[in-house]
Enzyme design. Sequence first.
Site, PDB file in Angstrom:
ATOM      1  NE  ARG A  68       0.430  47.042   9.971  1.00  0.00           N
ATOM      2  CZ  ARG A  68       1.403  46.359   9.365  1.00  0.00           C
ATOM      3  NH1 ARG A  68       1.123  45.300   8.637  1.00  0.00           N
ATOM      4  NH2 ARG A  68       2.647  46.745   9.479  1.00  0.00           N
TER       5      ARG A  68
ATOM      6  CD  GLU B 298      11.112  46.625   1.942  1.00  0.00           C
ATOM      7  OE1 GLU B 298      10.121  46.069   2.437  1.00  0.00           O
ATOM      8  OE2 GLU B 298      11.028  47.543   1.112  1.00  0.00           O
TER       9      GLU B 298
ATOM     10  CD1 TRP C 196       3.017  45.474   3.397  1.00  0.00           C
ATOM     11  CD2 TRP C 196       2.549  46.834   5.112  1.00  0.00           C
ATOM     12  NE1 TRP C 196       3.813  46.601   3.285  1.00  0.00           N
ATOM     13  CE2 TRP C 196       3.556  47.447   4.328  1.00  0.00           C
ATOM     14  CE3 TRP C 196       2.096  47.500   6.258  1.00  0.00           C
ATOM     15  CZ2 TRP C 196       4.107  48.696   4.632  1.00  0.00           C
ATOM     16  CZ3 TRP C 196       2.650  48.739   6.562  1.00  0.00           C
ATOM     17  CH2 TRP C 196       3.642  49.318   5.757  1.00  0.00           C
TER      18      TRP C 196
ATOM     19  CG  ASN D 263       8.836  48.871  -1.771  1.00  0.00           C
ATOM     20  OD1 ASN D 263       8.195  48.486  -0.807  1.00  0.00           O
ATOM     21  ND2 ASN D 263      10.034  48.406  -2.041  1.00  0.00           N
TER      22      ASN D 263
ATOM     23  CG  ASP E  77      10.327  51.996   0.871  1.00  0.00           C
ATOM     24  OD1 ASP E  77       9.657  51.147   0.251  1.00  0.00           O
ATOM     25  OD2 ASP E  77      10.452  51.973   2.103  1.00  0.00           O
TER      26      ASP E  77
ATOM     27  CG  ASP F 212       5.772  50.159   0.768  1.00  0.00           C
ATOM     28  OD1 ASP F 212       6.905  50.522   0.466  1.00  0.00           O
ATOM     29  OD2 ASP F 212       5.471  49.007   1.117  1.00  0.00           O
TER      30      ASP F 212
END
Lengths: 166, 606
Positions: free
Chosen positions: B131, B193, B259, B277, B325, B327
């Site tokens: 990013r 994950e 992130w 998450n 999920d 996040d």
Amino acid sequence: MKLAAAVMACAVSFAGTAMAQQGSPENVEVQAAAKEAGLEFKDSRYRNGDDQPTPVVTRISKVDWATWQGFRRYHDACHVCHGPNALGSTFAPSLADSLKTMDYETFYGTVVGGRVREAGGTTAVMPAFGDKNIMCYLDDIYTYIKARSLNAEGKGGMPPGPSEWS
Amino acid sequence: MRKSAIACGLLASAAFTSPVWANADVQKLSADPNNWAVQSGNYAGTRYSTLDQINTSNVGSLKVAWTFSTGVLRGHEGGPLVIGDTMYLHSAFPNIVFALNLADENKIIWKYEPKQDPSVIPVMCCDTVNRGVQYAEGKIFLHQADTSLVALDAKTGKELWKSVNADPKRGETGTGAPLVTKDKVIIGVSGAEFGVRCHVTAYDINSGKKVWRAYSMGPDSDVLLDPEKTMSLGKPVGKDSSLKTWNGDQWKIGGGSIWGYMAYDPELNLIYYGTGNPSTWNPAQRAGPDGKQIDQKWSMTHFARDVDTGVAKWAYQMTPFDEWDYDGINEPILADIKVGGADRKVRVHFDRNGFAYTLDRATGELLVAAKYDPKVNWATEVVMDPKSPQYGRPQVVAKYSTFQNGQDVNSKGICPAALGSKDQQPASFSKLTGLFYVPTNHVCMDYEPFKVSYTAGQPYVGATLSMFPAPDSHGGMGNFIAWDAAAGKIVWSKPEQFSVWSGALTTAGGVAFYGTLEGYFKAVDQKDGKELFKFKTPSGIIGNAMTYAHGGKQYVAIFSGVGGWAGIGLAAGLTNPTDGLGAVGGYAGLKQYTNLGGSLTVFSLP
């Protein structure tokens, strides 16, 4: 190669696996379709003459348990790279296309061994899988993707799922 | 023990900082609208520019001024920085950094290509994006995929130092842009994950030495919480606020990735960011000892932390005990607006869970929580009454609770999908209109959790999901919206065929810019969303629009290069829920519109 999965103690006791192992009959329409296709139910799944896992898909898109299980496990472990419905993504190829030509052994070997390939300055990595979340269901995943490869384009490649079985 | 550790942190930073802190440098640079000195435009993260040469009346005649290919095929998120005569831009893995000379034919001044072990590629959930780099005091900071943090000499591209933040062998990876404040460069880590316990870490900008680290979950001394002084919804968090909300030692593989883009308020000395998450996606495996849901703090949380010590000033958990999920990593945007008639210093964020939250950024007081997509259905509301035991908590609809429905049950028609009503694509706050401009997803899902076992470095997901465009709507998978964060209302909404996965830009010229997954770069009127300009770039857009001026001329630029989670989820097209799973063809796939390849397209008036 099949040994690896067996050694791993895949008894992650699972409602569906248990059901299939007990020889509980699959959906009647699925049974009929399997019979019509000349498939045999052996070691918790339908197999073809070469003893390879084979999907059963009825005309109204109901499938056998292994294919359904494979659908779930594919969308747990593989779809983050290969895209929903095994149809490919910007990151990894369409496995539904791959299995039009790739045989069971090559498929199995690719998942267990992984692959690294350089193409146009970009490294493509297919990771090697070894843990039970995948190895215990790899035959199911194969069966599911095989079903997709047989009917990747049109409608009716996959089922509404067991919760809606009648 | 904990207190003394914090005291040490303070002393250390006081002893080694130069009198002119990086924030002064960056603040000065980003106050000059000719530059784009921070990924988000400025510390507040508004992505707003006072440049107005390009405006609503002439934007229709924009032309391509120049283009640049990164030579990398993967998804390109983030965007370039411009400081004076130099543009800095990055690529997806292998994370090449280029410095281009805007004063001399945009020639390459230097190029830095890190050597990274390709084994990190498959552990980066959903494409090898990055990013963007950041700048401060003559240095460029790059957060590599393999979690290395590198400082480069901005003039020469020479590596000044390198610190290794985490370990990809355990599934820990880096995609987020750093935040440089004062004498620190701050980065998060991804890996929810893979059952990673994630954290943010501050490094000294001159030495690369670790100054503090704050985990998303664990003991107070790890999360850097002060039981009496860290506040949540107006109350001190108390002792062991995280440990008490996990079953046994599951917090050790608790997830909570970081992130998204972070923001910074120099006056309050606070940084802002959100956590992701809890691992796994199967909520049944995370239930409390009594089999009931349990909060899993501080996953799904927005934090305000002291820059110097890392200690949390306040924390607010948006989605306790995640079952979808959702996040909580989306970027906080700092703005000064009137809420309920009073001037408030707020921070606004558009959560994956479909609610937009306006909080007082000094105290963490919850001011507004409202759905920014009318299709959001998993919860009815967020309780706003401070006297209610449910204060600040979403009211989950039983039908859409993947936990209440249980393991091995397919919960259907949940909106939004796991990719959220908005994902990483940052929104923009326009000072001109006082509104937020938000790129959104309009996608719903079926979600079926099942049992998984944990192995270090292996995926630890535990759910299957299928996604489809929001039913009974315009049929598209995205909207670009204008949002009133004080009222909690959508002002206008412009439908898009695909999820809008590109960061927005607003300018004093009255224009809002963003890109689409098909590859269109678009300019719309901030007033009403009317489309004023579009141009099809070489690839689908998941990068962020930015603007700068050079030689008295304003430019707008955007990365194209399809990929990311959007490229994975939408490449082949989504399914129509009524056709059953996997019945493909009802909706167009991205691959019919665009192909891979990272490049920058820069526009100006003729």
